[in-house]
Design an enzyme around this catalytic site. Sequence first.
Site, PDB file in Angstrom:
ATOM      1  N   GLU A  53       0.856  -1.176   0.000  1.00  0.00           N
ATOM      2  CA  GLU A  53       0.000   0.000   0.000  1.00  0.00           C
ATOM      3  C   GLU A  53       0.899   1.234   0.000  1.00  0.00           C
ATOM      4  O   GLU A  53       1.837   1.323   0.794  1.00  0.00           O
ATOM      5  CB  GLU A  53      -0.878  -0.012   1.251  1.00  0.00           C
ATOM      6  CG  GLU A  53      -1.840   1.133   1.332  1.00  0.00           C
ATOM      7  CD  GLU A  53      -2.726   1.049   2.572  1.00  0.00           C
ATOM      8  OE1 GLU A  53      -3.684   1.826   2.634  1.00  0.00           O
ATOM      9  OE2 GLU A  53      -2.453   0.225   3.479  1.00  0.00           O
ATOM     10  N   ASP A  64      -4.798   9.627  10.026  1.00  0.00           N
ATOM     11  CA  ASP A  64      -3.689   8.696   9.852  1.00  0.00           C
ATOM     12  C   ASP A  64      -2.694   8.635  10.993  1.00  0.00           C
ATOM     13  O   ASP A  64      -1.797   7.813  10.975  1.00  0.00           O
ATOM     14  CB  ASP A  64      -2.935   9.025   8.562  1.00  0.00           C
ATOM     15  CG  ASP A  64      -3.766   8.735   7.336  1.00  0.00           C
ATOM     16  OD1 ASP A  64      -4.515   7.747   7.369  1.00  0.00           O
ATOM     17  OD2 ASP A  64      -3.673   9.491   6.371  1.00  0.00           O
TER      18      ASP A  64
END
Length: 125
Positions: A53, A64
């Site tokens: 990813e 995040d």
Amino acid sequence: MIRGKEKIAKTFAELKARGEKGLVTYITGGYPDIDTNLAVLKELADSGSDLIEIGIPFSDPIADGPVIQRASYIALTNGVKIDHIFELVKNFREYSQIPVILMTYYNPVYRSGLDNFVSKAVRAG
């Protein structure tokens, strides 16, 4: 050529058939720089990653956490743009066919235009 979700589904089906778990790894695109990213992607491929990813750096990645926020900030400060990430994937494709997922917020996709973003992603591999 197998693309997109078919490549991911094939990878997980093969793992399941062998009774194995998959290793999914993550890097922030452009951190600390694109050249280092390519070397890291190659190392991840050689070290057993089943899927990689790549996070597209975003100016406000509040969901995040501090590590990815900082990596995104540094990548953006260094001038990394979405097209750099597509070029990174394209260059990685010359080395490996491991499935790659681009992680992003919708804002950059919207700004690029959905059709344009998807088209560039497909061309990059």
